[in-house]
Every structure is written in structure tokens, then in C-alpha cells.
Design an enzyme around this catalytic site. Structure first.
Site, mmCIF file in Angstrom:
data_model
loop_
_atom_site.group_PDB
_atom_site.id
_atom_site.type_symbol
_atom_site.label_atom_id
_atom_site.label_comp_id
_atom_site.label_asym_id
_atom_site.label_seq_id
_atom_site.Cartn_x
_atom_site.Cartn_y
_atom_site.Cartn_z
ATOM 1 N N ASN A 14 0.838 -1.195 0.000
ATOM 2 C CA ASN A 14 0.000 0.000 0.000
ATOM 3 C C ASN A 14 0.871 1.242 0.000
ATOM 4 O O ASN A 14 2.014 1.218 0.464
ATOM 5 C CB ASN A 14 -0.968 0.014 1.192
ATOM 6 N N SER A 15 0.302 2.311 -0.526
ATOM 7 C CA SER A 15 1.018 3.597 -0.526
ATOM 8 C C SER A 15 0.017 4.720 -0.264
ATOM 9 O O SER A 15 -0.089 5.653 -1.040
ATOM 10 C CB SER A 15 1.716 3.817 -1.859
ATOM 11 N N CYS A 62 6.497 5.375 8.833
ATOM 12 C CA CYS A 62 5.663 5.308 7.629
ATOM 13 C C CYS A 62 6.541 5.350 6.389
ATOM 14 O O CYS A 62 7.293 6.304 6.194
ATOM 15 C CB CYS A 62 4.652 6.452 7.576
ATOM 16 N N GLY A 69 0.606 -8.202 5.453
ATOM 17 C CA GLY A 69 -0.099 -9.464 5.223
ATOM 18 C C GLY A 69 0.777 -10.648 5.578
ATOM 19 O O GLY A 69 1.943 -10.488 5.982
#
Lengths: 305, 258
Positions: free
Chosen positions: A71-72, A131, A218
Site C-alpha cells: 500500500n502507498s 511510515c 499481510g
């Protein structure tokens, strides 16, 4: 049979069970409320907050990978003031432990956000120094012991709230960084944030993500997370919260054996929104089957060869 | 209001090469579904669900119809599901089309659908009965889907194909340019590939027609929590990132294609 007590205490705060929604995967606790109340979680870490509103990165922001996702998102959020005014009241009313996850572009911003939250009902502040999806700030501090220590020290001075420092796995020695956070006053550390990754579309030769690279989460990262939690838990005295690819109650127990006092889950809910209920129920069954009355008794109880 | 549950598939048809129509028996979902909403379907062995637009909801029979195209490994796995199998869905999700509560005599809406963007418009045709003109565009004659379903729902159907092998040769926007088609229309509901939607919205801007478009984006949770499926929108001169799953998938065309 008497129901088991699943409660754990992390950084001096009691959680009715050890399962926490990871930041960025559960918004502000409202989005899944049509299926079950957010109060089933031991706690919820809210979407990462910045001082001002952030639009985040250009789409696409997600790509499926073997056993996980990239994800970004890039910290899209309404800003800390809107959080306090519009979302925190709901969380305080409906959730158990409320964790405010915060990010700054400068140390001054981290301090200002912490000061604002210091006067609220937030139970714990989770310092996001990991992040991977923002150009300024974010993981920039989390990749060195000096940086991690500096941010932790500044925020420690700005708030009396319990501090959880969220660590990035994209480093050579995560234990050294955890020790730096501990030395500067962190009450606990949470790990791992996502692992930096990238995919390329072979037809268009374009990266699949609009921001080129992103963070992997995940099941694929679970073994990395277990290893890092184990390393960190042996290196610090403060509590450790484990996350990274937990998909079942067995994974959660495994993470606790590695040294996590509580766990955070996220990606698994994209496939199965009911995963939190199954994981919490499964932990209770594990306690019954193994005659465990106090969950903290299994924390760090892996028996290394 | 949405549900998450496991429901049986009662019908499966390959309506064109690689395009599947499924009917799922799910009374509680069918009761809630509105045209333009979608279902988030679990795929065995994959981390992410696949968002598929709801083609039709039969509240009396308690069933939902979805139509999807096999595009990759995930949708190929979805197409392995057979009649009698169970399917795990979260639905109905998102905001559907803003349908007029009543239509003045002689007034109508235009449904502009391209390729696999055609299915979500069928539910609109059903609600609008005779008050809809459906412009359905496809690559060629072999790729035409659902045209008969739209006619049975009472819509006037105009087919167009890129190669002219059926109906009008040209695009949906080309057909929309024709005054005899759009004259007297109250608005346009569109779904299809992005270039087509841009052309349709452009045509609507020129003629002062309202346009609602249904967008697609790579999606995560489907319920608004994870913020991955965003699109850019401009509202009151300000730019926003809106969630396709929760703020959409149907948007004001002028806001998302300014």
C-alpha cells in the site's frame, strides 16, 4: 465453564483482550460497526494523524502480492484537530483502549500534535516514526537510533500520556532503535510497520503503485515480524506490541510467545472483516485447551534452541 | 447499511467470452441493494476481495445478480464458483445512482454504458421502466452483453460498436452528441472505461446535462476504512481525495472529471 480473562496490561494500560486494530486499517472505528461493535477489540489505533489535513498519495494505492498487499496511502487524514472534535468522541464511547497514531514532518509537529492530544481522553499515543509512504518525516526518524531517540525525547517532554513508538523493519538493527526509544522514555514499542516493496506492470512498464514503491503487509511478512519482535523483546525492558501479517489466533499466540504483550492486526480484515472475532475467540480456546489463566504468562515464553 | 455473509449461487452463465453472470440468493442483501452499489466478493486463496458491481436485485426472489469479466488470476478464481457453491460477499456497498423520484411525462434519463461498465446500469433501467434510453457501447458484435435485458426492462436501447459490426459505428459519446438522443433528457448515468466517461462527462458539460459516473479503483477493505481506493475530486474549487468504496462508486461527473 467460566469465561477466560483475556486482559493484558501494556504500558500501564489495561486492555480487555490483546487484539488491537492496527493504524490505517480501521479508520476511526466506525466503518465496520454495521457488522459488530468496535468494542470487541482490546484497543484501536486510529488512522495516522498529522498536524494539518493530508490528501495522501496519488492512486492506485494498493497492489495484491503473494500472501499480502503493498500500500502507498501516504497518511491521508483530516488532521489532529478534526480527529479530536469529530472522531475521538465516538472512539471514547464505543472502543476500549483508544490509541492515537501520530506522524510529523518535523519534531516540532510531533510535539504540537502530542500537546493537543495530551488534553484529550486518548489513552495512548503511538508515535509513527516508520511510515514508508511519505517523503518528509515518517520513517526518516525511525531508521536511526539517534533519530528515534530524538523524536521520542521531544514527545516525551510534551505529554504525560503513555507513549508507544512504532518501529520500521527497514533497518539493519531494529533492537538498537528500540533501545534508543526506551532510553528516551518510550513506555512500549510496536512493530513491525510495513516492509518496503515495489511491483511493476510488465506491459506498461509502470510501477503498479501511483507512488512507485509502498509498504508490504499481510501473511508474507509474518515471519519477519516474529523474528523482529523476538529480537526486540530480548533487548528492552518495556512492553512490546507485535504486528505484521497476523491472520489467525495461532499467529497471535506465536507473536506473544516471541515476546509481544499484545498484537495488532490489519490486512487480514480486508479479506475477512470478522477476523478480529475469530482471533479473539481462538485465543480464548487456546487458553482453555492449554490450561492458561493469565495470558501474560505466555509472553516471551518461546524456548529457543 | 451492509451485510457480510455466505450465500449460495443459484445461476451461472457465461454471457460472452470471459464474462460471467451469477445470481446469488441473499434476501437480506437484495432487500437493501440500490442500483449502482457493489458487492465485495471473497476469493479463495487471495488476500483481497474483488469489488463487482450489482447488476440487478430482485427483492421478491431475494436474489442479487452480478456480472464480471475475468481480468486476472483473482477473477479467474471467482469464475470457478459453480451453482450450488457458496460465495462470501460484503454487500450492498457504496452509494448508488441518484434516481429521480418521479418523472414528468415524456422526460427520461440516459444510461451510458461501455463494455463491462454496462451491468450496473441495468438496475437503473429497471427502476426507470420506460423512461430510459440506454446507449450501450462495445468493441464489436461478439462483445455485446445484456442488450435484451435492457429492452425487457423497458429501456430504449441504442447499440454502438467500435468496429461498426453492430448498431452505430462509434463510441457512446458519439451517440450522445446527437441532439435527437439527448434532447429532453434529465440526466446521464454512466459507467465504463475512464476515457469513455471523460468523453461522456465532456458532452454533458457542453449541453448542461447532469452526469453521474460510476468509477473503478483498486480496492482494499471496501467499507471506507483503509483509504486505498481513492479518486481525485474537485468541490467548490478545492481538491479532495474521495473513497470510491464509500463516497462512491457513483460520483457527480463534474466533480471527478473536472
Amino acid at each position: 465453564m467460566k469465561p477466560k480473562d483475556l486482559s493484558v496490561t501494556v504500558a500501564g494500560v489495561r486492555f480487555p483482550n490483546p487484539v488491537i486494530a492496527a493504524s490505517g486499517t480501521y479508520g476511526f472505528g466506525e466503518d465496520y460497526a454495521e457488522l459488530y461493535p468496535p468494542g470487541v477489540f482490546g484497543g484501536i489505533s486510529c488512522k495516522g494523524l498529522t498536524l494539518s489535513e493530508r490528501a495522501g498519495n496519488p492512486p492506485p494505492r494498493i497492489a495484491e502480492t503473494p500472501g499480502g498487499i503493498l500500500n502507498s496511502v501516504g497518511l491521508q487524514n483530516p488532521g489532529v484537530d478534526v480527529f479530536i472534535e469529530r472522531h475521538l468522541p465516538y472512539m471514547k464511547k464505543n472502543c476500549n483502549v483508544v490509541i492515537a497514531n501520530i506522524s510529523g514532518e518535523t519534531i516540532g509537529e510531533y510535539k504540537k500534535i502530542a500537546e493537543k492530544l495530551d488534553e484529550t481522553g486518548v489513552d495512548i499515543i503511538e508515535l509513527n516514526i516508520s511510515c514508508p509512504n511519505v517523503k518528509k518525516g515518517g520513517a526518516a526518524w525511525g531508521v536511526s537510533a539517534a533519530g528515534a531517540g530524538e523524536v521520542t525525547k521531544s514527545v516525551r517532554a510534551a505529554t504525560g500520556k503513555p507513549l508507544m513508538v512504532k518501529l520500521t523493519p527497514n533497518v539493519t538493527d531494529i533492537a538498537e532503535i528500540a533501545r534508543a526509544a526506551e532510553a528516551e522514555g518510550a513506555d512500549c514499542v510496536s512493530l513491525i510497520n510495513t516492509v518496503l516493496g515495489m511491483r511493476i506492470d510488465v506491459k506498461t512498464r509502470r510501477p503498479v503503485l501511483g507512488n512507485n514503491a509502498g509498504g508490504l503487509s499481510g501473511g508474507a511478512v509474518f515471519p519477519i515480524a516474529v523474528r523482529m519482535v523476538w529480537q526486540v523483546a530480548r533487548s528492552v525492558k518495556i512492553d512490546v506490541v507485535g504486528m505484521g501479517g497476523i491472520s489467525s489466533a495461532e499467529d497471535a499466540v506465536e507473536m506473544m510467545l516471541a515476546g509481544a504483550k499484545a498484537v495488532q492486526i490489519g490486512t487480514v480484515m480486508m479479506g475477512d472483516p470478522f477476523a478480529p472475532l475469530k482471533i479473539i475467540g481462538g485465543i480464548e480456546r487456546y487458553m482453555e485447551e492449554n490450561g492458561i489463566d493469565d495470558l501474560s504468562g505466555i509472553v516471551g515464553k518461546v524456548k529457543p534452541w | 447499511m451492509y451485510k457480510c455473509g455466505v450465500y449460495p449461487v443459484t445461476e451461472k452463465t457465461e454471457i460472452s467470452a470471459g464474462i460471467y453472470s451469477y445470481v446469488i440468493s441473499c434476501p437480506d442483501v437484495a432487500e437493501l441493494a440500490k442500483p449502482g452499489q457493489f458487492a465485495h466478493i471473497k476469493v479463495d486463496g487471495f488476500t483481497l476481495r474483488r469489488p463487482v458491481s450489482i447488476c440487478d436485485a430482485d427483492k421478491e426472489k431475494g436474489s442479487l445478480r452480478v456480472v464480471f469479466e475475468v481480468r486476472g488470476k483473482g477473477t479467474a478464481r471467482l469464475a470457478d464458483i459453480n451453482v450450488g457453491d457458496k460465495t462470501d460477499i460484503i454487500a450492498p456497498l457504496g452509494n448508488g445512482f441518484t434516481l429521480p423520484e418521479s418523472m414528468a411525462p415524456g422526460r427520461r434519463v440516459i444510461l451510458a454504458g461501455g463494455g463491462i461498465g454496462v451491468p450496473p446500469l441495468l438496475g437503473v433501467a429497471r427502476v426507470m421502466k420506460g423512461n430510459a434510453t440506454a446507449i450501450l457501447g462495445f468493441k464489436s458484435r461478439e462483445r455485446i452483453i445484456l442488450a435484451e435485458d435492457f429492452r425487457r426492462a423497458g429501456a430504449e436501447v441504442i447499440i454502438c460498436t467500435d468496429d461498426g459490426s453492430a448498431g452505430v459505428r462509434g463510441t457512446v459519446a458519439d451517440v450522445l452528441r446527437d441532439e435527437s438522443v439527448k434532447g429532453g433528457a434529465d440526466g446521464v448515468f454512466a459507467c465504463g472505461p475512464e476515457p469513455m466517461l471523460k468523453a461522456v462527462v465532456g458532452e454533458c458539460k457542453k449541453s448542461g446535462l447532469n452526469a453521474e459516473v460510476s468509477l473503478e479503483q483498486r480496492m482494499g477493505c471496501g467499507v471506507g476504512a483503509c483509504l486505498v481506493c481513492v479518486c481525485r475530486a474537485v468541490r467548490g474549487g478545492e481538491e479532495f481525495m474521495l473513497r470510491v468504496c464509500k463516497d462512491g462508486p457513483v460520483f457527480n461527473g463534474r466533480e471527478v472529471m473536472p
